[in-house]
Design an enzyme around this catalytic site. Structure first.
Site, PDB file in Angstrom:
ATOM      1  N   SER A 140       1.012  -1.176  -0.018  1.00  0.00           N
ATOM      2  CA  SER A 140       0.014   0.023  -0.042  1.00  0.00           C
ATOM      3  C   SER A 140       0.942   1.358   0.183  1.00  0.00           C
ATOM      4  O   SER A 140       1.852   1.265  -0.814  1.00  0.00           O
ATOM      5  CB  SER A 140      -1.114   0.007   1.384  1.00  0.00           C
ATOM      6  OG  SER A 140      -2.007   1.083   1.047  1.00  0.00           O
ATOM      7  N   ASP A 323      -8.950  -6.278  -4.589  1.00  0.00           N
ATOM      8  CA  ASP A 323      -8.471  -4.913  -3.877  1.00  0.00           C
ATOM      9  C   ASP A 323      -8.880  -3.913  -5.057  1.00  0.00           C
ATOM     10  O   ASP A 323      -8.485  -3.644  -5.875  1.00  0.00           O
ATOM     11  CB  ASP A 323      -6.955  -4.952  -3.838  1.00  0.00           C
ATOM     12  CG  ASP A 323      -6.504  -3.785  -3.076  1.00  0.00           C
ATOM     13  OD1 ASP A 323      -7.007  -2.635  -3.044  1.00  0.00           O
ATOM     14  OD2 ASP A 323      -5.351  -3.716  -2.803  1.00  0.00           O
ATOM     15  N   HIS A 356      -8.207  -4.958  -0.209  1.00  0.00           N
ATOM     16  CA  HIS A 356      -6.994  -4.467  -0.032  1.00  0.00           C
ATOM     17  C   HIS A 356      -6.292  -5.188   1.263  1.00  0.00           C
ATOM     18  O   HIS A 356      -4.730  -5.028   1.348  1.00  0.00           O
ATOM     19  CB  HIS A 356      -7.024  -2.853   0.385  1.00  0.00           C
ATOM     20  CG  HIS A 356      -5.733  -2.261   0.351  1.00  0.00           C
ATOM     21  ND1 HIS A 356      -4.716  -2.086  -0.647  1.00  0.00           N
ATOM     22  CD2 HIS A 356      -5.226  -1.287   1.083  1.00  0.00           C
ATOM     23  CE1 HIS A 356      -3.758  -1.425  -0.321  1.00  0.00           C
ATOM     24  NE2 HIS A 356      -4.138  -0.995   0.858  1.00  0.00           N
TER      25      HIS A 356
END
Lengths: 382, 382
Positions: A140, A323, A356
């Protein structure tokens, strides 16, 4: 680690007399060639792995990935976790004293970017005597830092592992960040960011911010599977029990607009309450803004291939099918831009239901990909 | 239209001395067979089409769909728009006086469901002397009402047109509603729903709610196309100009966590501010709860096919490819359940970039589908 020399920031500001909290795992080898820097995302810290003796629930945030015998094996690699500037987990941040004024920074803490964090991390490595990283790794926002390392210090990185990340945020991502920030900033307890000496915390805003975040970290599918349309548990003691699934489910609607009716509501409220207890509001603003600003192609007329030309290391990229915050499409943009420059790239698109969040979870296929990548890095070192 | 007889609600409560605001367009034919009821979604009213003489920007919310010569042609059909109970656009709602207490309802306005709204609409039709609707039609939450009409009053509906809708909300949908509600309820100016006599409005919460809503109404693609990562306009007078796109774009980041940096932020803040000026906070809670509660399969052990067995009318369903709030998948569930019962169903999945908002926009393929469906209904009447 304390730093006396001022750090020039991308915004033009300077930050001086700052400290970075960091942890290391494993041993640095004689030629200092086995160092792995692990960069953290929004709600995490330098404590990437292991537990603190005598402290329950003190596992590092990536403990399933990093440790002896784990995919990133600390028997072979020297792993460094650093808390970023502006965070609220030890490094200098908005709750600390501004040496220029003698007052708490609050909202005056300078805006920091991914590039600034990478510069600060590079200084830490200098002090640790590490010239070149075997690997820089993150998921991320952490993946953005890993990518930025490859661009800012190409000569200091052999491999970059960029997981569930993106070359920049989309408008929708920025939009979610902005709503979260507005919830915090418009909370009357925010006091323009100077709430510390008011003895309050803008918890209402932090709760909303965290609830929004949680929705975007999960996939629609996994939410339906975990919670679906299940009603609150019939028993008392709702908060926190939503995930356990062993409480009797209520059969009837309450017909209330404010009480918890569905289990997903109970779960989100619980997550929001927990977050508001420990996370700093100014840090939330700073870190989401760092996400918004990251855009290495910006200086190249949005041409990502030209922007990545500077990178010389090898890459592993991983994305997860469900995601929708950092979708596989965004990772593929990075893969394409790297291949345009004839860089060596491995890419795995993992079919995982968890959205995610998947990058933090223990998924065998995902971990096997990372494990075998690190096995190959270890062979290069041998 | 004022109603003296109390309306029993699904929750077990009664509402009495209530009024429904409505508008009609076109002429009811001699055998009263050409009536079309149009049901509204969250932020809309009985004013479905046309303009109010002398009032600028007073177009009805579905004016591109309904009017003389339009897909729903008011030269042929008698169209009725009704504002739902609990709304803030004319019908009895939380800002009105509770006849039982003599005080403003506020948070004590009873929770209303889609089924309650349909029952109230049926009473209005009784007074208008309309026994059977040629068509009941709606998009989003309005589509849920159209579907519920087909289930609650199968003998009173010939056709149901259900656009961008779903058989119930997913956990993710409920989650977004819940965050919006928490933003409103935890705004100190909400006063437990009784803010009217405090002389304030929980605008902070309403703004956040609207910003969240807006993100979910648009697709990621259309947001990227409209706003992308464009920075605020360099000129002054930002608010409201985001969509015009003819202002010079700023070249440099401001490096600020609180100022508008990206155009998407400006757009969302503007939408939030506008909404908070006119929408009622208690109405927002009520309408989002009606969305959450709608679930006709619930009484049938989640078996949608069994739940739809009661419906006897013909159906047109329309969905839009980029609508992630009420995705095509959800419309297909309805189509399948209707086909399981051998009902006549037309279904169009429109390839449109605009997300959930598409149902309100002027798209030629979409409007042609609706137009030809109504042409066939008109032929049946002739």
């Amino acid at each position: 680690m304390h730093f006396d020399a001022p750090l020039p920031l991308q915004s033009g500001a300077l930050i001086r007399d700052y400290a970075l909290s960091y942890e290391t795992y494993g041993a640095l080898n004689a030629d200092k060639s086995n160092a792995v820097l692990v960069c953290h995302a929004l709600n995490a810290s330098h404590h990437v792995a292991g537990t603190y003796a005598g402290t329950a629930k003190s596992e590092g945030w990536w403990d399933n990935m990093i440790g002896p015998g784990k995919p990133l094996d600390t028997n072979r690699f020297f792993v460094i976790g650093v808390n970023n500037l502006g965070s609220c987990f030890g490094s200098t941040g908005p709750m600390h004293t501004n040496p220029d004024t003698g007052k708490v920074y609050g909202a005056d803490f300078p805006v920091v970017t991914v590039e600034d964090w990478v510069n600060a991390q590079a200084r830490l490595l200098d002090v640790l005597g590490i010239h070149k990283l075997a690997v820089v790794m993150g998921g991320s926002l952490g993946g953005m830092q890993a990518l930025s390392w490859a661009l800012q210090y190409p000569e200091r990185v052999s491999h970059a592992v960029v997981i569930a990340s993106a070359p920049n945020l989309t408008a929708e991502n920025i939009a979610f960040n902005e709503v979260a920030r507005r919830a915090i900033v418009t909370d009357p307890d925010f006091f323009g960011g100077n709430f510390y000496d008011q003895g309050v915390v803008p918890k209402r805003g932090l709760r909303i911010a965290r609830m929004i975040g949680h929705i975007t970290y999960l996939s629609d599918d996994v939410m339906n599977e975990k919670f679906g349309r299940q009603l609150r548990a019939a028993a008392q003691s709702l908060e926190g029990s939503a995930l356990e699934g062993n409480t009797a489910q209520a059969a009837q609607y309450l017909y209330s607009t404010q009480d918890v009716e569905f289990q997903i509501e109970s779960y989100l409220r619980y997550q929001g309450d927990k977050f508001a207890e420990y996370f700093d509001a100014n840090t939330y603003l700073l870190i989401t803004r760092a996400l918004d600003y990251f855009d290495p192609a910006r200086a190249f007329g949005a041409d990502l291939s030209r922007a990545l030309e500077r990178a010389s290391c090898k890459f592993l990229l991983v994305s997860f099918t469900t995601d929708w915050r950092f979708s596989p499409k965004r990772s593929r943009e990075l893969v394409k831009a790297l291949l345009d420059n004839k860089r060596r790239v491995s890419y795995a698109e993992i079919d995982a239901p968890h959205g995610h969040d998947a990058f933090l979870l223990d998924d065998a296929r995902y971990h096997n990909v990372v494990r075998s990548y690190f096995d190959n890095v270890a062979k290069e070192l041998a």
